[in-house]
Structures are given as structure tokens and as C-alpha cells.
Design a protein around this motif. Structure first.
Motif, mmCIF file in Angstrom:
data_model
loop_
_atom_site.group_PDB
_atom_site.id
_atom_site.type_symbol
_atom_site.label_atom_id
_atom_site.label_comp_id
_atom_site.label_asym_id
_atom_site.label_seq_id
_atom_site.Cartn_x
_atom_site.Cartn_y
_atom_site.Cartn_z
ATOM 1 N N PRO A 31 29.325 34.465 30.931
ATOM 2 C CA PRO A 31 29.142 34.869 29.529
ATOM 3 C C PRO A 31 30.277 35.812 29.130
ATOM 4 C CG PRO A 31 27.585 36.002 30.953
ATOM 5 C CD PRO A 31 28.313 35.011 31.805
ATOM 6 N N PRO A 32 30.548 35.912 27.853
ATOM 7 C CA PRO A 32 31.619 36.814 27.439
ATOM 8 C C PRO A 32 31.295 38.243 27.862
ATOM 9 C CG PRO A 32 30.399 36.022 25.536
ATOM 10 C CD PRO A 32 29.873 35.297 26.731
ATOM 11 N N PRO A 33 32.298 38.997 28.268
ATOM 12 C CA PRO A 33 32.036 40.364 28.726
ATOM 13 C C PRO A 33 31.597 41.247 27.571
ATOM 14 C CG PRO A 33 34.382 39.944 28.648
ATOM 15 C CD PRO A 33 33.704 38.656 28.352
ATOM 16 N N PRO A 34 30.854 42.312 27.889
ATOM 17 C CA PRO A 34 30.503 43.262 26.834
ATOM 18 C C PRO A 34 31.789 43.829 26.219
ATOM 19 C CG PRO A 34 29.389 43.824 28.887
ATOM 20 C CD PRO A 34 30.328 42.702 29.180
ATOM 21 N N ASP A 35 31.635 44.528 25.165
ATOM 22 C CA ASP A 35 32.789 45.021 24.438
ATOM 23 C C ASP A 35 33.426 46.255 25.076
ATOM 24 O OD1 ASP A 35 30.783 46.826 23.926
ATOM 25 O OD2 ASP A 35 31.217 46.971 21.791
ATOM 26 N N LEU A 36 33.199 46.499 26.346
ATOM 27 C CA LEU A 36 33.725 47.706 26.986
ATOM 28 C C LEU A 36 35.248 47.745 27.023
ATOM 29 C CD1 LEU A 36 31.208 48.165 29.927
ATOM 30 C CD2 LEU A 36 31.408 49.502 27.834
ATOM 31 N N VAL A 37 35.879 46.626 27.267
ATOM 32 C CA VAL A 37 37.338 46.600 27.306
ATOM 33 C C VAL A 37 37.886 46.873 25.909
ATOM 34 C CG1 VAL A 37 39.371 45.201 27.799
ATOM 35 C CG2 VAL A 37 37.381 45.072 29.311
ATOM 36 N N ALA A 38 37.318 46.235 24.904
ATOM 37 C CA ALA A 38 37.748 46.478 23.522
ATOM 38 C C ALA A 38 37.487 47.933 23.131
ATOM 39 C CB ALA A 38 37.025 45.534 22.574
ATOM 40 N N GLU A 96 30.653 55.259 37.494
ATOM 41 C CA GLU A 96 30.080 54.855 38.779
ATOM 42 C C GLU A 96 28.555 54.752 38.686
ATOM 43 O OE1 GLU A 96 31.754 57.822 41.347
ATOM 44 O OE2 GLU A 96 33.656 56.730 41.524
ATOM 45 N N GLN A 97 27.940 55.641 37.938
ATOM 46 C CA GLN A 97 26.494 55.572 37.731
ATOM 47 C C GLN A 97 26.134 54.257 37.028
ATOM 48 O OE1 GLN A 97 25.005 58.838 35.390
ATOM 49 N NE2 GLN A 97 22.921 58.046 35.343
ATOM 50 N N ALA A 98 26.908 53.888 36.021
ATOM 51 C CA ALA A 98 26.657 52.626 35.310
ATOM 52 C C ALA A 98 26.858 51.434 36.237
ATOM 53 C CB ALA A 98 27.578 52.511 34.096
ATOM 54 N N LEU A 99 27.887 51.491 37.059
ATOM 55 C CA LEU A 99 28.159 50.389 37.997
ATOM 56 C C LEU A 99 27.045 50.226 39.015
ATOM 57 C CD1 LEU A 99 31.968 50.802 38.731
ATOM 58 C CD2 LEU A 99 30.840 48.730 37.897
ATOM 59 N N ASN A 100 26.502 51.333 39.468
ATOM 60 C CA ASN A 100 25.494 51.302 40.534
ATOM 61 C C ASN A 100 24.065 51.196 40.025
ATOM 62 O OD1 ASN A 100 27.484 51.517 42.524
ATOM 63 N ND2 ASN A 100 27.557 53.738 42.280
ATOM 64 N N ALA A 104 21.845 47.082 35.794
ATOM 65 C CA ALA A 104 23.109 46.567 35.249
ATOM 66 C C ALA A 104 23.344 45.141 35.738
ATOM 67 C CB ALA A 104 24.266 47.460 35.678
ATOM 68 N N ASP A 105 23.792 44.323 34.829
ATOM 69 C CA ASP A 105 24.120 42.937 35.158
ATOM 70 C C ASP A 105 25.545 42.672 34.675
ATOM 71 O OD1 ASP A 105 23.836 40.339 36.050
ATOM 72 O OD2 ASP A 105 22.988 39.631 34.153
ATOM 73 N N TRP A 106 26.493 43.367 35.308
ATOM 74 C CA TRP A 106 27.890 43.266 34.894
ATOM 75 C C TRP A 106 28.494 41.949 35.364
ATOM 76 C CZ3 TRP A 106 28.351 46.874 31.511
ATOM 77 C CH2 TRP A 106 27.809 48.133 31.705
ATOM 78 N N THR A 107 29.312 41.373 34.531
ATOM 79 C CA THR A 107 30.084 40.204 34.958
ATOM 80 C C THR A 107 31.145 40.693 35.939
ATOM 81 O OG1 THR A 107 31.697 40.438 33.182
ATOM 82 C CG2 THR A 107 29.758 39.037 32.733
ATOM 83 N N PRO A 108 31.671 39.828 36.774
ATOM 84 C CA PRO A 108 32.704 40.264 37.724
ATOM 85 C C PRO A 108 33.912 40.913 37.038
ATOM 86 C CG PRO A 108 31.864 38.121 38.366
ATOM 87 C CD PRO A 108 31.252 38.438 37.027
ATOM 88 N N SER A 109 34.312 40.383 35.888
ATOM 89 C CA SER A 109 35.485 40.960 35.219
ATOM 90 C C SER A 109 35.192 42.369 34.696
ATOM 91 C CB SER A 109 35.959 40.052 34.078
ATOM 92 O OG SER A 109 34.931 39.878 33.129
ATOM 93 N N VAL A 110 34.017 42.590 34.149
ATOM 94 C CA VAL A 110 33.665 43.918 33.656
ATOM 95 C C VAL A 110 33.462 44.868 34.831
ATOM 96 C CG1 VAL A 110 31.910 45.254 32.417
ATOM 97 C CG2 VAL A 110 32.712 43.082 31.490
ATOM 98 N N LEU A 114 35.554 48.284 35.247
ATOM 99 C CA LEU A 114 34.915 49.592 35.404
ATOM 100 C C LEU A 114 35.255 50.225 36.755
ATOM 101 C CD1 LEU A 114 31.409 48.916 33.817
ATOM 102 C CD2 LEU A 114 33.300 50.233 32.833
ATOM 103 N N SER A 115 35.323 49.409 37.796
ATOM 104 C CA SER A 115 35.668 49.937 39.123
ATOM 105 C C SER A 115 37.072 50.518 39.140
ATOM 106 C CB SER A 115 35.553 48.838 40.183
ATOM 107 O OG SER A 115 34.228 48.400 40.301
ATOM 108 N N VAL A 116 38.000 49.800 38.551
ATOM 109 C CA VAL A 116 39.387 50.296 38.501
ATOM 110 C C VAL A 116 39.465 51.552 37.653
ATOM 111 C CG1 VAL A 116 41.708 49.760 37.638
ATOM 112 C CG2 VAL A 116 40.463 48.076 38.988
#
Length: 166
Positions: A31-38, A96-100, A104-110, A114-116
Motif C-alpha cells: 500500500p502507499p506509504p503514510p505521508d511521513l516522508v512528505a 524508535e518508540q513508533a517503530l517498536n 504499528a503496521d509500517w511498510t518496509p519502505s517507511v 524511520l530507522s535511518v
């Protein structure tokens, strides 16, 4: 000769268009990633006042509904330097809290983004800490140097006064 070039050009243009269309097609069913990158790009392009406003909005949203998305947005806003409340360590903590977060159901790209970002902010926070420690050491050395100069001046004055004594 012109008759042979036209079909050749048509084939080249046609295959180029097909290739471009193929590149524009998504390669996964993700699915399209959330708007976090934008959102991060908007923060980077904003001036200090807009970044400060975005941080206040992100804090309010996080306080109202502390879900993984709000937590990630808060971390991104805290970690965007160029405003007085930027805090790389707190930003990394929130990302990191959001990632863990188990919800959370983050796509691999998001997740990768976030990890980087969290790792980069952790590194920035460690550099800021090292800089604060170096400033503290420099300030301590400057105080010690001034103390030594004051003592040397006092000794010089005593010697001068002893040399002038009748």
C-alpha cells in the motif's frame, strides 16, 4: 533513406514510451506509504517559525492520540533542526518508540525511512553531547588559565614590590 528512418524512429519512440510506462508502474503490491516522508520534506523546506508551529501541532496531536503515526510525526518534528525546541535525542526516542509499537503496521519502505532517521538523530545527539562536553572542558581550561594568570600577576606584583623596597 528517409523511409527507413521513420519506422526505426517509431520503434525507438514506442519502446521508450513502453519502458517509461513500465517504470511508473508500482513493482509491489505494497500500500502507499503514510505521508511521513512528505511530512519530513515539508519540515525541511519550512522556515523556523513554521517548524516551531509544526512541532506544537505534532505535540498536541500526540497528546490527544498517542498512536504510532502521531509518535513518528512528533519525532520527525522534534528532530528537524532550525527551531529552538529541536531535540535530536527526544526525536530519536519518539521515532524508535513508533517503530517498536506493536500496533504499528509500517511498510518496509517507511520502516526503513524511520530507522535511518532515528539512527541519524541518535548520531547527531551523540555529537551534540560530545560538543557540550568539549565546551565544558574548554571553559574549565579557560578558568584554570585565568586563575594561573591572576596568580602569576600577583607573584609579579609581589616581586616588583620587593625589588622596590628600600
Amino acid at each position: 533513406m528517409m523511409r527507413t528512418i521513420r519506422p526505426l524512429l517509431a520503434v525507438i519512440v514506442g519502446t521508450s514510451l513502453i519502458g517509461c510506462a513500465a517504470l511508473q508502474q508500482p513493482r509491489t503490491n505494497e500500500p502507499p506509504p503514510p505521508d511521513l516522508v512528505a511530512y519530513a520534506e515539508q519540515l525541511a523546506a519550512a522556515d523556523a517559525d513554521r517548524r516551531q508551529t509544526a512541532l506544537a501541532e505534532a505535540r498536541k496531536q500526540w497528546q490527544d492520540q498517542p498512536d504510532p503515526m502521531a509518535t513518528a510525526r512528533l519525532g520527525l518534528a522534534e528532530g528537524q533542526w532550525g527551531h529552538p525546541d529541536a531535540d535530536a535525542a527526544a526525536a530519536a526516542d519518539h521515532i524508535e518508540q513508533a517503530l517498536n509499537d506493536p500496533e504499528a503496521d509500517w511498510t518496509p519502505s517507511v520502516r526503513g525511512f524511520l530507522s535511518v532517521r532515528a539512527a541519524t538523530l541518535r548520531h547527531i545527539a551523540s555529537l551534540e553531547q560530545a560538543q557540550r562536553e568539549a565546551r565544558g572542558e574548554r571553559d574549565e581550561l579557560a578558568r584554570a588559565l585565568n586563575e594561573a594568570r591572576d596568580k602569576l600577576d600577583a607573584i609579579t606584583n609581589i616581586e616588583r614590590n620587593l625589588g622596590e623596597a628600600p
